[in-house]
Design a protein around this motif. Sequence first.
Motif, short mmCIF file in Angstrom:
data_model
loop_
_atom_site.label_atom_id
_atom_site.label_comp_id
_atom_site.label_asym_id
_atom_site.label_seq_id
_atom_site.Cartn_x
_atom_site.Cartn_y
_atom_site.Cartn_z
N GLY A 1 0.83 -1.21 0.00
CA GLY A 1 0.00 0.00 0.00
C GLY A 1 0.85 1.25 0.00
N MET A 2 0.49 2.20 -0.85
CA MET A 2 1.16 3.51 -0.88
C MET A 2 0.22 4.63 -0.49
SD MET A 2 4.33 3.14 -1.57
CE MET A 2 4.89 4.75 -2.08
N VAL B 1 3.41 0.38 2.83
CA VAL B 1 4.74 0.99 2.70
C VAL B 1 4.65 2.47 3.03
CG1 VAL B 1 6.63 1.47 1.07
CG2 VAL B 1 5.41 -0.71 0.96
N ALA B 2 3.55 3.11 2.60
CA ALA B 2 3.31 4.53 2.90
C ALA B 2 1.81 4.76 2.85
CB ALA B 2 4.01 5.41 1.88
N GLN B 3 1.35 5.81 3.50
CA GLN B 3 -0.07 6.18 3.43
C GLN B 3 -0.14 7.66 3.05
OE1 GLN B 3 -1.33 3.24 7.00
NE2 GLN B 3 -2.94 4.66 6.40
N ILE B 4 0.11 7.91 1.79
CA ILE B 4 0.23 9.31 1.35
C ILE B 4 -0.74 9.60 0.21
CG2 ILE B 4 2.64 9.66 2.00
CD1 ILE B 4 3.35 8.98 -0.96
N ASP B 5 -0.98 10.89 0.02
CA ASP B 5 -1.61 11.39 -1.20
C ASP B 5 -0.48 11.40 -2.23
OD1 ASP B 5 -2.49 13.25 -3.21
OD2 ASP B 5 -3.96 14.03 -1.78
N SER B 6 -0.70 10.83 -3.41
CA SER B 6 0.45 10.63 -4.30
C SER B 6 1.01 11.94 -4.87
CB SER B 6 0.12 9.65 -5.42
OG SER B 6 -0.65 10.23 -6.44
N LYS B 7 0.30 13.06 -4.70
CA LYS B 7 0.92 14.34 -5.08
C LYS B 7 2.11 14.63 -4.17
CE LYS B 7 -2.10 17.21 -2.18
NZ LYS B 7 -1.24 17.15 -0.99
N TRP C 1 9.80 6.34 -3.74
CA TRP C 1 9.97 5.44 -4.89
C TRP C 1 10.99 4.34 -4.57
CZ3 TRP C 1 10.30 9.85 -9.05
CH2 TRP C 1 9.00 10.19 -9.45
N TRP C 2 12.10 4.76 -3.96
CA TRP C 2 13.12 3.75 -3.65
C TRP C 2 12.65 2.80 -2.55
CZ3 TRP C 2 16.93 2.65 -6.83
CH2 TRP C 2 17.32 3.62 -7.75
N ASP C 3 11.98 3.33 -1.53
CA ASP C 3 11.47 2.45 -0.46
C ASP C 3 10.53 1.41 -1.06
OD1 ASP C 3 12.81 3.89 1.45
OD2 ASP C 3 11.04 5.04 2.12
N LEU C 4 9.66 1.87 -1.96
CA LEU C 4 8.71 0.94 -2.58
C LEU C 4 9.45 -0.10 -3.41
CD1 LEU C 4 5.84 0.03 -3.38
CD2 LEU C 4 5.87 1.79 -5.17
N ALA C 5 10.39 0.37 -4.23
CA ALA C 5 11.12 -0.58 -5.09
C ALA C 5 11.83 -1.64 -4.25
CB ALA C 5 12.13 0.19 -5.95
N ARG C 6 12.36 -1.22 -3.13
CA ARG C 6 13.07 -2.17 -2.27
C ARG C 6 12.13 -3.20 -1.66
NH1 ARG C 6 17.75 1.53 0.59
NH2 ARG C 6 18.86 1.94 -1.35
#
Length: 335
Positions: A16-17, A68-74, A81-86
């Motif tokens: 989840g982002m 992984v994060a709970q953000i508004d994608s703006k 991006w790197w945290d997610l890729a990892r």
Amino acid sequence: MQAVFNSNRRSVVVLGMGGTIAGEGDDPSQTLTYQAGARSVARLMADLPLPCRAQIEATGCAVIGESVAQIDSKDIKWTHWWDLARRVVHWLDEPSVQGLVVTHGTDTLEETAWFLDQVLGHRTRFKPVVITCAMRPATAADADGPQNLADAVVVAASGAVRGVVACVAGEVFSAQAVQKVHPTRVNAFDGGPVSHIATVHSGVVQRENPGDALPLVSQSRWDRWLTPETPIPKQPWVECVWHTGAASSQLLPLLASAGVDGVVVAATGNGTVNEEWLMQLQSMSVAGVAVRCATRCSHGALVGDIEKGQTFSGLAFYPGLNAVKSRVQLCLDLI
Ligand code: SIN
């Protein structure tokens, strides 16, 4: 945080982002004002209605959720991006994992898709990464997120697609093609010059077009950045600038003197800029600023000298990439 839904050997992991798919508002009839990214993946999975659960159960896969994060994608940052890729790499390396789903905000989904496509490369050759989203918050009476999430899990488990793709409103697009084209409607995405590569309806995935060619190499230049022990590379300063009618001649010199590393020009038509801009861009390039051109047109790809990778006026461009994805690519190229 991880949550397991089903317990089988084969699994699909949902990362989840945030975004509207995880959004919460006060009024179920309100779909435009809400807080994006308010809910965890565990909550999204727990709230899936029975028909969506049945479609997921029919895949025979367990579903593992991790926020992984709970953000508004703006608000997404280079480090996200790197945290997610990892985290994606971590899960792709698990033998039982068939594929991944990423729940994400719609606003910058296409940039995250291209980033993942580039840094993951060969790793997604046999296991897809399916990004999904929603245009209505989870609290809306007619929320589109649950079906999009179920569809994405079905696509990830199906083996029908490879690489990084986006799955929205029953259509699957490649990372290169996908773009947000509408600010409010539920089918807010299309594939620009390319059609969708598959559809998914009622738990059935139908492959309709070839996707992008995937790299065959078993190593990429990004591998060293994808281990948690390596510090995240510094983000190059790259700006996207729009060339317009009556364009100001002040912006480019300001950026150059401020030390910008690269600019992507969303140029008019087939990559054109006025004489003044062309001269300014050429002198920036001579001074060491990386300059790339893209078209500001929402559909169709730039046509230029593909072998040289240049427009007919000699500006470098990334074939097939729109301006925002060109910016992601240039940031990566400047590392
Ligand atoms: C976001 O991009 O996080 C908010 C908007 C959306 O998901 O539709």
